[in-house]
Design an enzyme around this catalytic site. Structure first.
Site, PDB file in Angstrom:
ATOM      1  N   GLU A 226      40.621  43.387  37.342  1.00 62.59           N
ATOM      2  CA  GLU A 226      39.957  42.080  37.257  1.00 62.59           C
ATOM      3  C   GLU A 226      38.667  42.180  38.059  1.00 62.59           C
ATOM      4  O   GLU A 226      38.672  42.043  39.286  1.00 62.59           O
ATOM      5  CB  GLU A 226      40.877  40.982  37.799  1.00 62.59           C
ATOM      6  N   CYS A 260      34.116  34.919  41.077  1.00 65.65           N
ATOM      7  CA  CYS A 260      33.814  35.969  40.096  1.00 65.65           C
ATOM      8  C   CYS A 260      33.355  35.399  38.762  1.00 65.65           C
ATOM      9  O   CYS A 260      32.640  36.062  38.009  1.00 65.65           O
ATOM     10  CB  CYS A 260      35.017  36.879  39.898  1.00 65.65           C
TER      11      CYS A 260
END
Length: 530
Positions: A226, A260
């Site tokens: 991720e 993010c």
């Protein structure tokens, strides 16, 4: 036999093992007992994890405040609330997720039992990130527990207060051997990566992601990465710019830009750049007051190293809004940069901070080209009233996700797989996707030692006639559920026709009336089975 020091050989062996190696070994040994296989055990561990979050809410919030300057309410909203939802969903759906999954058959296997059986992988290493130290570390753990795995939890050393609380308190709630917490920095993480693992789940940047993947290759260990990247945000000049900027401002500056999936930069036509700047300026004042530095819901940069990195990214760009900073407090004001180009310093790496560059383009064609010339992002944002324009952005670009007319909220939808593509990551999680990601989906086919005549078509000698039958039998897919429904429908139709015929007769005795009633009940039963 004892050593001269009085220690047994086994004790000496354990002392010589690293803490990281010992954690993995104990987790594997505990996993191999089979204690994670029963769904009841998994549910009990998930409930214990939920109890940890609710009972230790104050400890978690205090740690996040010390790490990132986030308020208690902000921690609940962005860290623990989603975790509770994931745990509740896993508890509710676990039996369904773990059940055998029937698949379509061909004519050769029509009488056989054919299904997919999810099964645990083994020992999963979860390497968390510092920006949301609880959400991105414990959400994969929910999937690991639900799937029946053991998991070694490695919180980020950068968010040191959260890591300390996790290390000290989590073992009081979860099985200590199956779910150990290992703290430390780079050397400890490297030692963990040397061990033989069954899956590695890493959240962080692409540079470290490559190192994780290289380490995993030594044991052919599958990985979920991720990562992040520069997520673009295109604003159509014909949309409601005020609403668009309000949502962008929230998505960008929450957690001081250290998200993010935050919009990394804006793409818009030059004719609306000034309006975009003004609208974002208004929203910053509305959300964070005239002095964000004193506002409790505006956090801080994680440490001075990242503070200096972010400040250096502003070099060569024009500050349109904000720009204030205080290194001693790791504070950077919400900042908008205008007249930025693709070659500007701020466009060379993921910002991961409260800087929002604006790049002007000549319409959507140039915006799509700009996006496609760079690495595939974790998410693309587009603000537009035009559904055709949104569909075009979906069709002509590639990213982990695409979100139209809002920011961040796709992360809250458990039914959507969350993950990147290319440089922004591989694999996905959330809800059932976490369970499947951390399971082996095992193919199962159970035949009976009967009907051997049907199998003759596959045995030598092979002839043209046999090949013709083989092609028909193997290539013809059979939807057994559909066949079952069709059979029930045919039965219902036959019963209905029979009832209509019998209805024309005169029922003079209770026996005949009973027969009619039985037929009607049978028809009703068949109908409910469709």
């Amino acid at each position: 036999m004892q050593s001269p020091s009085g220690l047994t050989g086994r004790m000496v062996w354990r002392i010589r093992m690293s803490r990281e190696q010992l954690a993995v070994q104990l987790a594997r040994k505990s996993f191999q007992t089979g204690k994670t296989k029963p769904l009841e055990f998994r549910v009990q561990q998930l409930k214990s994890l939920h109890r940890f979050i609710t009972e230790r809410r104050k400890d978690i919030a205090d740690a996040v405040t010390k790490d990132l300057g986030k308020s208690e309410h902000g921690t609940e909203l962005f860290e623990t609330l989603g975790l509770e939802g994931e745990i509740n969903l896993a508890i509710q759906k676990l039996a369904e997720w773990a059940a055998p999954r029937p698949v379509e058959k061909n004519l050769l296997t029509i009488a056989d039992e054919v299904y997919v059986q999810p099964e645990p992988l083994g020992v999963v290493l979860i390497i968390g990130a510092w920006n949301y130290p609880w959400a991105v570390t414990l959400q994969p753990l929910v999937g690991a527990i639900a799937a029946g795995n053991a998991a070694v939890i490695k919180p980020s050393e950068v968010s040191s207060h959260s890591a300390k609380v996790m290390d000290e308190l989590l073992p009081h709630y979860l099985d200590k051997d199956l779910y150990p917490v290992v703290t430390g920095g780079v050397s400890e993480t490297q030692e963990l990566l040397k061990q033989r693992l069954d899956h590695i789940f890493y959240t962080g940047n692409s540079t470290v992601g490559k190192l994780v993947m290289a380490a995993a290759a030594r044991h052919l260990t599958p990985v979920t990465l991720e990562l992040g990247g520069k997520s673009p945000c295109y604003i159509d000049k014909n949309c409601d710019i005020a609403v668009a900027c309000r949502r962008i401002t929230w998505g960008k500056f929450v957690n001081c830009g250290q998200t993010c999936i935050a919009p990394d930069f804006i793409l818009c036509e030059s004719s609306i750049q000034s309006q975009v700047v003004e609208e974002i300026k208004k929203c910053i004042k509305e959300f964070y007051t005239d002095n964000p530095e004193t506002f409790e819901d505006y956090g801080r940069i994680i440490n001075q190293r990242h503070f200096k990195r972010i400040m250096a990214l502003m070099e060569g760009s024009t500050v349109a809004v904000g720009g204030d900073s205080d290194e001693s407090q790791c504070y950077i004001a919400p900042t908008v940069l205008k007249d930025v180009t693709g070659k500007s310093k701020v466009m060379k790496e993921e910002i991961f901070g409260p800087l929002l560059p604006i790049i002007t383009v000549n319409g959507v064609d140039e915006a799509i080209q700009f996006i496609n010339e760079r690495e595939k992002p974790l998410v693309i944002y587009i603000f537009s009233h035009d559904n055709k324009l949104i569909k075009r952005m979906i069709a002509e670009t590639s990213s982990g996700a695409l979100l139209a007319n809002d920011c961040l909220v796709h992360f809250t939808v458990s039914a959507l797989p969350f993950g990147g593509v290319g440089n922004s990551g591989m694999g996905c999680y959330h809800g059932r996707h976490s369970f499947d990601q951390l399971s082996h989906l095992r193919s199962c086919l159970i035949k009976q030692l009967k009907m051997e005549g049907v199998n003759n078509i596959r045995y030598p000698p092979h002839t043209a006639k046999k090949l013709g039958w083989t092609r028909f039998i193997l290539l013809k897919q059979v939807n057994v559920c559909r066949l079952r429904r069709m059979a029930l429908l045919a039965t219902l139709a036959g019963l209905a026709a029979f009832v209509v015929q019998v209805k024309e007769l005169k029922y003079t005795t209770p026996v005949k009336r009973g027969i009619k009633g039985f037929l009607l009940i049978s028809a009703l039963y068949c109908f409910t089975r469709l």
